[in-house]
Design an enzyme around this catalytic site. Structure first.
Site, short mmCIF file in Angstrom:
data_model
loop_
_atom_site.label_atom_id
_atom_site.label_comp_id
_atom_site.label_asym_id
_atom_site.label_seq_id
_atom_site.Cartn_x
_atom_site.Cartn_y
_atom_site.Cartn_z
CD GLU A 19 22.56 56.51 37.78
OE1 GLU A 19 21.39 56.54 37.39
OE2 GLU A 19 22.91 55.97 38.86
CE LYS A 21 31.38 49.44 38.25
NZ LYS A 21 32.59 49.06 38.98
CE LYS A 114 35.63 42.29 54.48
NZ LYS A 114 35.14 42.20 53.11
CG ASN A 119 30.78 42.61 51.37
OD1 ASN A 119 31.96 42.36 51.58
ND2 ASN A 119 30.27 42.61 50.16
CB SER A 439 40.30 36.36 39.95
OG SER A 439 40.72 37.36 40.86
CD GLU A 490 38.59 32.67 40.80
OE1 GLU A 490 37.82 33.62 41.02
OE2 GLU A 490 39.30 32.17 41.68
CD1 TRP A 567 30.61 39.09 51.80
CD2 TRP A 567 31.80 38.37 50.04
NE1 TRP A 567 31.91 39.49 52.00
CE2 TRP A 567 32.66 39.07 50.93
CE3 TRP A 567 32.32 37.84 48.88
CZ2 TRP A 567 34.02 39.23 50.68
CZ3 TRP A 567 33.67 38.00 48.62
CH2 TRP A 567 34.51 38.70 49.51
CD GLU A 671 45.97 43.35 54.16
OE1 GLU A 671 46.71 44.34 53.99
OE2 GLU A 671 45.50 43.05 55.27
CG HIS A 700 42.17 46.18 46.73
ND1 HIS A 700 42.72 45.19 47.53
CD2 HIS A 700 40.92 45.77 46.43
CE1 HIS A 700 41.82 44.23 47.70
NE2 HIS A 700 40.72 44.56 47.06
#
Length: 763
Positions: A19, A21, A114, A119, A439, A490, A567, A671, A700
């Site tokens: 909820e 998210k 991190k 994660n 992706s 992907e 992960w 990155e 992002h």
């Protein structure tokens, strides 16, 4: 009779059905007004508190809930808003708060990295020398809300001063004392206002104390807590550590706080040894982190009850809180929604709600006699025993393969420089080759198609045809943009780990086992419950189809063994390195299948390699040795002309750049965009001699980078790296981005690259 209490350190934010998210993304999309968004968040927050109350938890955390990230909350509470966001002071409005996390059209987002070796990603606070100010007392607001609306006398949770300072950026070592002195009055004000409100306990999270800090640093911690104690002597502080054992135990227990929380899951052996060796102060509460807050396996309650008895031989029961080893942020919410798991797996699981039940059962057992919970104890042990005896955990061939590993399984035929020449003869790449990480945007159309296929509304043939159309479309787009090395996109993958786990033996998957990775990004980690084995090719079909559509090379894309390990929720009956090698042996067969099908570039992504890096420096070499071994085991059987790529993101490469080189990948992409090019400094002192792509823009953030911005990042990288080894790419996959912004950003990336190529050719 002396009575122990139950405590929790933090609860998952996302809700049983995500909820949280959904509210966030609706607000960002303009489908939810701010007032409605705030109301919905309040409802979610209060429901989580009520649930913990219903589970019988004595000390319920408040203030651990956030709209994005708890470190970001701390930064805005202290007014640490970077100048580029143009905040004029005072309480930080939501649009600036979210801009710091996600960026906007005029300002790059704050760096994300991190949270220790988990994660979870946090937003890194930036100190720019501006005097911090207390914009609002968030812990006080959280405490009042819980008390007034639910009658809960909550335990405010806040990131402790030293952890907050150590995880912030923007100051030199010599500036540390000044930064501390500027923050201390703000912490003091928070404590004094909580004390005046009648708060009994506050939880200061100081996980940095389990890392390899120096004695000098521990003395700084002692100074900080002396100041806090003197400022609010009536407020009781629970100084909470987790993820490992306390580095300076004698000094830790001597701090002027009223409670110390220790991790008896991941730091069990040392923490127990220290209590036996040095004792524990009679005037302090011991927070016993007994239930594993980071993994999903059910506790062996009889074994845990024996540990409680052992600890009470050194600490009075009325001075003990039983609690998870860390915040339950890192596990899904409830097992009750998992209706499709095999009973032998489901019965062996415990998510956040079940872990609270375990704590409540152990507390009841100790306080009223373990015979009162004997059925719970017996059921936990029986469930774990049934799984241990399963044939899936006892595949003899898999175990023999790991035992028979030899050195030649881990080495390419030729060194990199010789391989590079052969690869260039075959691939004929231009200077500064451009590519992406793998992706492309997963549009609502893609997600709907996948749902229809999974529900049986579409046949496999119809779904495959849909995927082929997506691949064909994006191969065409990539060629139009002018990229040099292409990917298939992907579109068939929900998640880079889940996709492969579903096709390997030994993995199980949940329906609703979501956990937060960063912001609203939730992932559903696979559960490695048995021995891992290769069953059939997993990615060959899509890669071969994509390559058939173009003369340019198309990278085959698989997820690396250490990332799949880190992960996933991993079985706890084998050393992690053995599980990693099982995965690597399975993936080795996939790499060989791709190569045999004509794929000349294969990317084995390891974005999570650093996540498993132990917090103790003394343990890091062992981990890196077996992690490198797992990667090389996956990739070393290919021909010299087959180019192996890998990708890593959002981590401090300075710590283990030598190990990155030992992976012996032909090209690594990493990155640099959110760290504003700071990573480049790692290569100033280290002569990296393999291909490397420094991520030139932040995927992002929704903002489209200009060609000039990208040129600046490329040219800075070329100050320390050879042009012949330099690749240009975004910093991560483009799955979460929109189509238009993706195309526009990549066009600017290719344009910038061509400008730099022209400049280099003129030199």
């Amino acid at each position: 009779m002396s009575r122990i209490k139950s405590s929790n350190l933090g609860y998952p934010r996302i809700g049983e059905n995500r909820e949280w998210k959904k509210a966030l993304e609706a607000f960002w999309a303009g489908k939810l007004e701010e007032a409605d968004f705030l109301k919905r968040m309040e409802q979610i927050r209060l429901s989580h508190l009520q649930k913990q109350k219903d589970h019988g938890i004595d000390l319920i955390p408040v203030g651990d809930f956030t709209f994005y990230d708890h470190m970001l909350d701390m930064a805005v509470m202290f007014g640490l808003v970077p100048k580029r966001f143009r905040h004029e002071g005072g309480e930080v409005p939501l649009h600036i708060y979210f801009s710091m996390a996600r960026g906007n059209q005029t300002a790059v987002a704050c760096e994300m990295t991190k949270w220790f070796n988990t994660n979870y990603h946090y937003i890194v606070p930036e100190y720019e020398g501006v005097q911090p100010t207390l914009t609002e007392n968030k812990p006080l607001k959280a405490y009042r809300e819980a008390k007034e609306k639910l009658g809960i006398q909550g335990k405010p949770v806040i990131v402790g001063p030293y952890t907050f300072i150590k995880l912030s950026k923007g100051y030199e070592r010599a500036q540390l004392p000044a930064f501390i002195l500027q923050l201390m009055p703000l912490y003091v004000q928070i404590l004094q206002e909580l004390e005046q409100e009648g708060v009994e306990w506050i939880q200061f999270d100081e996980p940095v104390l389990v890392t390899s800090i120096s004695k000098e640093e521990m003395e700084t911690v002692a100074y900080i807590y002396r100041q806090l104690h003197e400022a609010a002597p009536q407020l009781r502080i629970m100084l909470q550590t987790y993820f490992d054992y306390a580095e300076w135990y004698p000094e830790l227990i001597d701090l002027p706080v009223q409670g110390i929380g220790l991790d008896f899951a991941y730091g069990l052996e040392k923490n127990l040894e220290y209590i036996k060796m040095y004792g524990f102060p009679a005037d302090k509460v011991l927070g016993v982190g007994l239930v594993d807050g980071r993994n999903v396996w059910r506790s062996d309650l009889p074994k845990k009850s024996e540990l409680i008895r052992e600890i009470t031989g050194y600490v009075s029961p009325d001075r003990i809180w039983l609690q998870p080893s860390c915040s339950l942020l890192h596990v899904p919410v409830s097992v009750k929604h998992e209706t499709y798991l095999e009973p032998e797996i489901k019965n062996a699981l415990a998510f956040a709600d079940e872990k609270l039940d375990e704590i409540a059962a152990l507390v009841k057992g100790f306080n009223h006699g373990f015979h009162t919970v004997s059925e719970r104890l017996d059921n936990s042990r029986a469930a774990l025993r049934q799984l241990a005896q399963s044939p899936v955990r006892n595949r003899a061939e898999v175990h023999r393969s790991v035992e028979n590993l030899q050195t030649h399984h881990l080495q390419r035929n030729l060194p990199f420089e010789e391989r590079r020449k052969k690869q260039q003869d075959v691939l004929k790449l231009p200077l500064l080759p451009t590519t992406t990480i793998g992706s492309f945007p997963q549009t609502s159309e893609v997600r709907q198609a996948r749902r229809k296929w999974r529900k049986g509304e579409w046949t496999g043939e119809r779904y495959d045809e849909f995927i082929r159309k997506q691949i064909k479309n994006w191969i065409h787009i990539q060629e139009e943009i002018g990229l040099d090395v292409l990917v298939h996109g992907e579109f068939e993958r929900t998640d880079m780990v889940e996709f492969f786990g579903e096709k390997l033996g030994g993995f199980a998957f949940t329906q609703n086992g979501w956990v937060q990775s960063y912001g609203s990004r939730c992932v559903r980690p696979p559960i490695i419950y048995g021995d891992v084995e290769f069953l059939e090719p997993m990615s060959v079909k899509e890669s071969v189809f994509a390559q058939s559509l173009t003369e340019k090379p198309v990278k085959g894309m698989i997820t690396g063994p250490v990332t799949i390990l880190n992960w996933s929720f991993v079985r706890d009956d084998l050393p992690r390195q053995q599980v990693a090698w099982q995965i690597a042996l399975a993936l080795r067969k996939e790499v060989e299948a791709l190569e045999a099908s004509g794929i000349k570039m294969i990317q084995v992504d390891e974005p999570a390699l650093r996540e498993g890096l132990p917090l103790k420096k003394s343990s890091r070499k062992e981990y890196l040795d077996w992690a490198v071994k797992a990667f090389r085991l996956t990739t070393s059987s290919v021909k010299d002309t087959t180019q192996i790529h890998t990708h890593m993101c959002y981590c401090e490469f300075h710590d283990f750049i030598d190990s990155i080189s030992r992976l012996d990948a032909d090209v690594i992409s990493i990155e640099t965009s959110r760290s504003h090019g700071e990573l480049v400094s790692a290569f100033t002192d280290y002569d990296y001699d393999k291909g490397i792509g420094l991520g030139v823009y932040d995927i992002h953030s929704p903002r489209i980078p200009s060609a000039d911005e990208i040129i600046a990042i490329i040219e800075r990288g070329l100050q320390v790296l050879e042009p012949e080894l330099f690749w240009v790419n975004p910093d991560c996959g483009l799955k979460t981005r929109g189509v238009e912004e993706t195309v526009a950003s990549l066009k600017n990336m290719v344009k910038a690259t061509q400008i730099v190529r022209n400049r280099l050719s003129e030199c």
